[in-house]
Enzyme design. Structure first.
Site, PDB file in Angstrom:
ATOM      1  N   GLY A 172      14.546  10.140 -35.814  1.00  0.00           N
ATOM      2  CA  GLY A 172      14.127  10.826 -34.598  1.00  0.00           C
ATOM      3  C   GLY A 172      14.947  10.433 -33.390  1.00  0.00           C
ATOM      4  CB  ALA A 173      16.571   7.271 -32.358  1.00  0.00           C
ATOM      5  N   GLY A 182       0.805  -1.217   0.000  1.00  0.00           N
ATOM      6  CA  GLY A 182       0.000   0.000   0.000  1.00  0.00           C
ATOM      7  C   GLY A 182       0.835   1.263   0.000  1.00  0.00           C
ATOM      8  N   GLY A 183       0.595   2.122   0.987  1.00  0.00           N
ATOM      9  CA  GLY A 183       1.312   3.391   1.066  1.00  0.00           C
ATOM     10  C   GLY A 183       2.801   3.224   1.219  1.00  0.00           C
TER      11      GLY A 183
END
Length: 420
Positions: A307-308, A74-75
């Protein structure tokens, strides 16, 4: 109480975190907790909310390191996820909901180790940065990590052994094969550039087609980001883009210069990548490098396509110095693929298969000479110098020395508007 967090405990933690912010000191969490204390109801949740709030308040202000030393649920898992680095021991598990809850809700059978063990979080989920064999090693990793980092965002990283000189290293000429289809371990290059071969790799088991971590060059801490040709040819995909962007943003927040080593054939093609969001994930790399105001030095070793090429800190994304080895190929795409598009009609009109192959080979050689060489990029001012690989460490050291007082004033605006 199983390390569960009640209201009072969480208030103590939050108060200590605020003290760390006021005094500009790193914060180390050591977690072994069952999460929010059920008996206290919403008050325990309120306490965790304060811890989460202060995690975010400290983010980019002081380094935050979490050690997962036992079962965390959980937390006790969410708070570490808000910190900069997570170190998990082999005996520990971390998950939001345990195996019992999963069994009752989804019917899936899974052990605590399979669900939230160190290997699962490193190799599959990418939630942690380091795996420690035991508590003692976790502390050693935290100590070494802190040795590279400043105390807070207003300080420079510590300088260690500043008289350690940069010398030419002829062995760097032999590591990268000229044949772009052959792989190699880029960590061999990083350790030859870093002082004493000392390199602390982060997330070593996740998205292994990209290598990130800390080293020093003539005493100065630097963050290394490098494509790993031994894995998927060093291509950028969803996970490696997330991994790189997170590391770049951390280095920028804490004044750590970036050294980028490039050998990338592009972004990963495929339906799964496109539908998985490679566009928005890949954009994180573009955003992180463009936003970074720390010194940025890029070395193109071999392939830098499409683009890389831009996403690996090109000149247009703010690189202060871009060096290229003579073996570098900087282009929209590889020569073989480009020729199939640009000269398709010429090849088709050449006659039989043998003649078509000859014309195709000629066009490939022509394309490499006219478009792919680093000298073409240098003539456009997109590469500052084509260097002897043996001088890589020396040139990086000189560049970082020149950039040691770099200052860029960014427009005043709220953070967090870019891809997350």
């Amino acid at each position: 109480m199983g390390g569960s967090a009640g209201e009072t405990q969480s208030r103590k933690v939050a108060a200590t975190m605020r003290a760390a912010a006021d005094n500009g000191t790193p914060f180390v969490f050591i977690n072994d907790s069952g999460g929010a204390r059920i008996q206290e109801g919403i008050d325990s949740l309120s306490g965790y909310g304060q811890v989460f709030y202060n995690n975010v308040w400290l983010s980019g202000l002081v380094p935050q390191i979490s050690i997962i030393a036992g079962p965390c649920a959980g937390g006790a898992a969410y708070s570490p996820a808000l910190t900069d680095f997570i170190i998990q021991t082999r005996k520990a598990q971390m998950f939001i909901t345990g195996p019992g809850v999963i069994k009752s809700v989804t019917g899936e059978d899974v052990t605590a180790e399979q669900l939230g063990g160190a290997d699962a979080h490193m190799a599959k989920a990418g939630n942690i940065d380091f795996v420690a064999e035991d508590d003692d090693q976790a502390i050693l990793i935290a100590q070494k990590l802190l040795s590279f980092l400043p105390q807070n965002n207003t300080e420079e990283p510590p300088v260690v052994d500043p008289v350690f000189e940069a010398e030419p290293d002829p062995e760097l000429r032999e590591i990268v094969p000229v044949d772009g289809k052959k792989g190699y371990d880029v960590r061999e290059i990083i350790t030859r550039i870093a002082d004493h071969g000392d390199f602390l790799e982060s997330q070593a088991g996740f998205a292994t087609n990209l290598v990130v971590g800390f080293g020093r060059v003539t005493g100065r801490t630097v963050g290394f980001i490098a494509n790993q040709p031994n894995v998927m040819s060093g291509v950028l995909d969803i996970n490696s883009s997330d991994k790189g962007a997170k590391f770049i943003r951390f280095c920028n927040a804490f004044n750590i210069p970036l050294v980028t080593l490039v050998d990338v054939p592009g972004f990963m093609p495929g339906v799964a990548q496109e539908h998985g969001g490679i566009i928005r994930h890949g954009a994180k790399m573009l955003y992180a490098y463009s936003a970074a105001s720390v010194p940025k030095v890029t070395v193109v070793m071999r392939k830098a396509y499409g683009g890389a090429y831009l996403a690996m800190c090109s000149k247009d994304l703010g690189a202060d110095y871009v060096f290229a080895w003579p073996t570098a190929e900087i282009a929209v795409m590889g020569a073989e693929g480009a020729v199939n598009v640009v000269f398709r009609k010429d090849i088709a009109a050449a006659g039989d298969e043998a003649e078509q192959a000859r014309v195709r080979d000629e066009r490939i050689a022509e394309y490499k000479t006219r478009f792919s060489t680093p000298y073409v990029a240098a003539s456009r001012g997109l590469v500052d110098d084509v260097i002897d690989p043996a001088e890589t460490r020396l040139r990086i050291a000189d560049a970082l020395a020149v950039l040691s007082n770099k200052r860029i004033v960014r427009p005043a605006k709220k953070h967090g508007l870019g891809p997350q």
